[in-house]
Design a protein around this motif. Structure first.
Motif, mmCIF file in Angstrom:
data_model
loop_
_atom_site.group_PDB
_atom_site.id
_atom_site.type_symbol
_atom_site.label_atom_id
_atom_site.label_comp_id
_atom_site.label_asym_id
_atom_site.label_seq_id
_atom_site.Cartn_x
_atom_site.Cartn_y
_atom_site.Cartn_z
ATOM 1 N N SER A 68 1.997 13.923 11.435
ATOM 2 C CA SER A 68 1.827 13.044 10.283
ATOM 3 C C SER A 68 3.026 12.115 10.129
ATOM 4 O O SER A 68 2.878 10.953 9.738
ATOM 5 C CB SER A 68 1.631 13.870 9.011
ATOM 6 O OG SER A 68 0.377 14.523 9.021
ATOM 7 N N LEU A 69 4.218 12.604 10.456
ATOM 8 C CA LEU A 69 5.408 11.750 10.424
ATOM 9 C C LEU A 69 5.274 10.584 11.398
ATOM 10 O O LEU A 69 5.697 9.459 11.101
ATOM 11 C CB LEU A 69 6.651 12.562 10.768
ATOM 12 C CG LEU A 69 7.391 13.243 9.630
ATOM 13 C CD1 LEU A 69 8.489 14.143 10.180
ATOM 14 C CD2 LEU A 69 7.965 12.210 8.674
ATOM 15 N N LEU B 15 2.563 9.059 12.307
ATOM 16 C CA LEU B 15 1.681 8.079 11.686
ATOM 17 C C LEU B 15 2.369 7.392 10.513
ATOM 18 O O LEU B 15 2.282 6.166 10.357
ATOM 19 C CB LEU B 15 0.394 8.764 11.235
ATOM 20 C CG LEU B 15 -0.653 7.893 10.550
ATOM 21 C CD1 LEU B 15 -1.043 6.713 11.423
ATOM 22 C CD2 LEU B 15 -1.886 8.731 10.194
ATOM 23 N N ALA B 16 3.079 8.165 9.701
ATOM 24 C CA ALA B 16 3.739 7.593 8.529
ATOM 25 C C ALA B 16 4.779 6.548 8.927
ATOM 26 O O ALA B 16 4.870 5.474 8.315
ATOM 27 C CB ALA B 16 4.393 8.697 7.702
ATOM 28 N N ARG B 17 5.562 6.834 9.929
ATOM 29 C CA ARG B 17 6.596 5.885 10.345
ATOM 30 C C ARG B 17 5.985 4.597 10.894
ATOM 31 O O ARG B 17 6.516 3.506 10.685
ATOM 32 C CB ARG B 17 7.503 6.549 11.375
ATOM 33 C CG ARG B 17 8.477 7.543 10.750
ATOM 34 C CD ARG B 17 9.164 8.376 11.781
ATOM 35 N NE ARG B 17 10.285 9.118 11.207
ATOM 36 C CZ ARG B 17 10.793 10.222 11.728
ATOM 37 N NH1 ARG B 17 10.280 10.725 12.846
ATOM 38 N NH2 ARG B 17 11.818 10.836 11.163
ATOM 39 N N THR B 18 4.882 4.737 11.613
ATOM 40 C CA THR B 18 4.227 3.545 12.140
ATOM 41 C C THR B 18 3.633 2.712 11.003
ATOM 42 O O THR B 18 3.721 1.481 11.010
ATOM 43 C CB THR B 18 3.131 3.937 13.141
ATOM 44 O OG1 THR B 18 3.699 4.741 14.172
ATOM 45 C CG2 THR B 18 2.501 2.702 13.771
ATOM 46 N N LEU B 19 3.044 3.372 10.032
ATOM 47 C CA LEU B 19 2.501 2.650 8.880
ATOM 48 C C LEU B 19 3.613 1.963 8.090
ATOM 49 O O LEU B 19 3.450 0.826 7.625
ATOM 50 C CB LEU B 19 1.731 3.610 7.985
ATOM 51 C CG LEU B 19 0.401 4.143 8.550
ATOM 52 C CD1 LEU B 19 -0.121 5.297 7.709
ATOM 53 C CD2 LEU B 19 -0.631 3.035 8.647
ATOM 54 N N THR C 224 0.832 -1.202 0.000
ATOM 55 C CA THR C 224 0.000 0.000 0.000
ATOM 56 C C THR C 224 0.866 1.252 0.000
ATOM 57 O O THR C 224 1.789 1.377 0.798
ATOM 58 C CB THR C 224 -0.921 0.010 1.231
ATOM 59 O OG1 THR C 224 -1.717 -1.174 1.230
ATOM 60 C CG2 THR C 224 -1.831 1.225 1.210
ATOM 61 N N ARG C 225 0.542 2.165 -0.898
ATOM 62 C CA ARG C 225 1.259 3.439 -0.979
ATOM 63 C C ARG C 225 0.347 4.548 -0.469
ATOM 64 O O ARG C 225 -0.785 4.712 -0.934
ATOM 65 C CB ARG C 225 1.697 3.732 -2.415
ATOM 66 C CG ARG C 225 2.606 2.666 -3.010
ATOM 67 C CD ARG C 225 3.204 3.158 -4.320
ATOM 68 N NE ARG C 225 4.158 4.237 -4.073
ATOM 69 C CZ ARG C 225 4.334 5.280 -4.892
ATOM 70 N NH1 ARG C 225 3.601 5.392 -5.988
ATOM 71 N NH2 ARG C 225 5.239 6.211 -4.609
ATOM 72 N N ILE C 226 0.843 5.313 0.527
ATOM 73 C CA ILE C 226 0.032 6.333 1.192
ATOM 74 C C ILE C 226 0.714 7.683 1.052
ATOM 75 O O ILE C 226 1.903 7.829 1.361
ATOM 76 C CB ILE C 226 -0.167 5.986 2.682
ATOM 77 C CG1 ILE C 226 -0.823 4.604 2.816
ATOM 78 C CG2 ILE C 226 -1.009 7.052 3.376
ATOM 79 C CD1 ILE C 226 -0.905 4.106 4.243
ATOM 80 N N LEU C 227 -0.048 8.676 0.610
ATOM 81 C CA LEU C 227 0.466 10.031 0.438
ATOM 82 C C LEU C 227 -0.058 10.932 1.546
ATOM 83 O O LEU C 227 -1.250 10.947 1.841
ATOM 84 C CB LEU C 227 0.024 10.592 -0.918
ATOM 85 C CG LEU C 227 0.421 12.057 -1.200
ATOM 86 C CD1 LEU C 227 1.940 12.198 -1.256
ATOM 87 C CD2 LEU C 227 -0.231 12.541 -2.492
ATOM 88 N N PHE C 228 0.852 11.698 2.140
ATOM 89 C CA PHE C 228 0.503 12.670 3.181
ATOM 90 C C PHE C 228 0.554 14.074 2.587
ATOM 91 O O PHE C 228 1.554 14.460 1.962
ATOM 92 C CB PHE C 228 1.468 12.571 4.356
ATOM 93 C CG PHE C 228 1.264 11.366 5.221
ATOM 94 C CD1 PHE C 228 0.640 11.468 6.455
ATOM 95 C CD2 PHE C 228 1.689 10.105 4.798
ATOM 96 C CE1 PHE C 228 0.439 10.358 7.250
ATOM 97 C CE2 PHE C 228 1.488 8.983 5.585
ATOM 98 C CZ PHE C 228 0.857 9.110 6.824
ATOM 99 N N ILE C 229 -0.518 14.833 2.790
ATOM 100 C CA ILE C 229 -0.599 16.214 2.316
ATOM 101 C C ILE C 229 -0.810 17.095 3.543
ATOM 102 O O ILE C 229 -1.876 17.059 4.179
ATOM 103 C CB ILE C 229 -1.740 16.385 1.307
ATOM 104 C CG1 ILE C 229 -1.486 15.488 0.085
ATOM 105 C CG2 ILE C 229 -1.877 17.841 0.886
ATOM 106 C CD1 ILE C 229 -2.600 15.524 -0.945
ATOM 107 N N CYS C 230 0.211 17.870 3.903
ATOM 108 C CA CYS C 230 0.215 18.608 5.170
ATOM 109 C C CYS C 230 0.464 20.087 4.945
ATOM 110 O O CYS C 230 1.026 20.503 3.923
ATOM 111 C CB CYS C 230 1.314 18.076 6.094
ATOM 112 S SG CYS C 230 1.247 16.319 6.407
ATOM 113 N N ALA C 231 0.086 20.875 5.934
ATOM 114 C CA ALA C 231 0.396 22.298 5.949
ATOM 115 C C ALA C 231 1.628 22.529 6.821
ATOM 116 O O ALA C 231 1.869 21.807 7.788
ATOM 117 C CB ALA C 231 -0.783 23.097 6.496
ATOM 118 N N ALA C 232 2.401 23.564 6.488
ATOM 119 C CA ALA C 232 3.549 23.970 7.286
ATOM 120 C C ALA C 232 3.907 25.393 6.883
ATOM 121 O O ALA C 232 3.520 25.859 5.809
ATOM 122 C CB ALA C 232 4.736 23.033 7.071
ATOM 123 N N GLY C 233 4.643 26.086 7.743
ATOM 124 C CA GLY C 233 5.068 27.442 7.422
ATOM 125 C C GLY C 233 5.166 28.302 8.659
ATOM 126 O O GLY C 233 4.798 27.875 9.762
#
Length: 368
Positions: A22-23, A25-29, A2-11
């Motif tokens: 989000s990182l 969650l991404a690392r756990t996935l 499974t390929r999962i894309l994260f779209i986040c705000a920052a600034g």
């Protein structure tokens, strides 16, 4: 795979908290076999460069099986246009706009399913409350040691100041300027990002004051939180990291999305809160507390909401938010933390807890 894309705000105005949680969650996935990538705007890339240099980045959203959105700037029309029918999760704190997702995660302690009524599809799963807060496993690994340290009721020797990577409005410099006269001999650990506007002034300050130590884009936040006796922290996602380590904290509300959670924690007796929209030109404590902070021994109790002293407050006002990791303590579930039977939610027994309880649907009541 499974390929999962994260779209986040920052600034500068948003901070780096959306990317950081989000990182987690991404690392756990990824540990469970998924392949994750972030859509890398320049602002998101800066956070990834500092904390996850090896994380994949892409410019387009094609070729992914599922998406995770963590941006208040996106609403239902945006989610649908980007997802194009693919499964999606929205990480949210506001419940203030329509969302189009299969799942919505909102870790606010006061959040209820009815807050999202009419804002999400009827069949959307709602993952509500701190039980679903994405907390880095490194904090869970230090929990037992942290509880042992808090039980010692030691004087306040180290104060952790962590007000966000982007240091919105130079808030760290302003807080430290007010804190130094009150801290006595306590060491001040200041955590900031590499682009923080307070850095030049704080580097100069650290050169003159041996109590002050800067930690820029630090990879050692779990250890710093463990070793601290008291924290002054922003009311964002790091709140739950401090709770896991039972770190007494004065919470500064730096953004609108932090207000509800900070108020709920204050009402529960877990963490006094201060709203920074009131101009910080004096310490967020009344005069009796300022006197108490400057003395090494506990002073007579001061009026709420301020603690009687740094030391006395750290002894008596331990956070009540003692959520434990799930049974896989070193490898938490993708959404990190689940309550155990008999555990508490905001200091009171959680009457809705059950081992087999599924996430709430849009028409059901939150579990915590």
């Amino acid at each position: 795979m499974t390929r999962i894309l994260f779209i986040c705000a920052a600034g500068p105005s948003v901070g780096g908290g959306h990317v950081m949680r989000s990182l987690t969650l991404a690392r756990t996935l990824e540990a469970r076999g998924a392949t994750c990538a972030f859509k890398a705007t320049p602002e998101v890339a800066k956070v990834l460069d500092a904390f996850a240099a090896g994380m994949a980045r892409v410019d387009a959203d094609d070729g992914f099986d599922a998406l995770v959105f963590d941006s208040y700037a996106l609403a239902a029309d945006d989610h649908r246009a980007i997802a194009k029918g693919r499964p999606s999760l929205v990480i949210d704190d506001l419940a203030d706009r329509p969302l189009a997702a299969n799942m919505v995660l909102d870790s606010g302690p006061a959040r209820r399913a009815e807050d999202y009524a009419g804002l999400v599809p009827p069949d959307a799963k709602l993952l509500l409350g701190p039980s679903f807060a994405p907390v880095r496993p490194a904090f869970a690994a230090l929990r037992d040691e942290a509880l042992g340290r808090r039980a010692e009721k030691s004087p306040v020797r180290r104060i952790l100041v962590s007000l966000g990577l982007t240091d919105v409005g130079g808030i760290t410099q302003r807080v430290v300027r007010l804190l130094r006269p009150l801290a006595g001999e306590a060491k001040l650990d200041l955590v900031l990002g590499g682009g923080a506007p307070s850095l030049p002034a704080l580097w100069a300050l650290a050169a003159d004051d041996p109590r002050v130590e800067l930690h820029v884009d630090t990879q050692h936040m779990p250890q710093l939180a463990l070793e601290a006796d008291l924290a002054i922290g922003a009311g964002g996602s790091t709140t739950w990291e401090r709770c896991v380590l039972a770190l007494p904290t004065l919470t500064l509300v730096l953004a609108d999305n932090q207000v509800a959670a900070a108020r709920a924690l204050e009402a529960a007796g877990a963490s006094p809160a201060w709203t920074s929209t009131r101009r910080i030109s004096r310490p967020p404590l009344p005069a009796p507390s300022r006197r108490c902070w400057s003395t090494p021994t506990p002073a007579p109790p001061c009026r709420r909401p301020a603690p009687p002293s740094a030391t006395a407050w750290a002894r008596t006002a331990r956070p009540k938010l003692f959520w434990r990791p799930s049974s896989e303590q070193r490898s938490p579930t993708p959404l990190s933390f689940q309550a155990r039977e008999g555990e508490t939610c905001l200091g009171t027994r959680n009457p809705w807890w059950s081992p087999a309880s599924p996430p709430a649907s849009a028409g059901a009541r939150s579990r915590c």
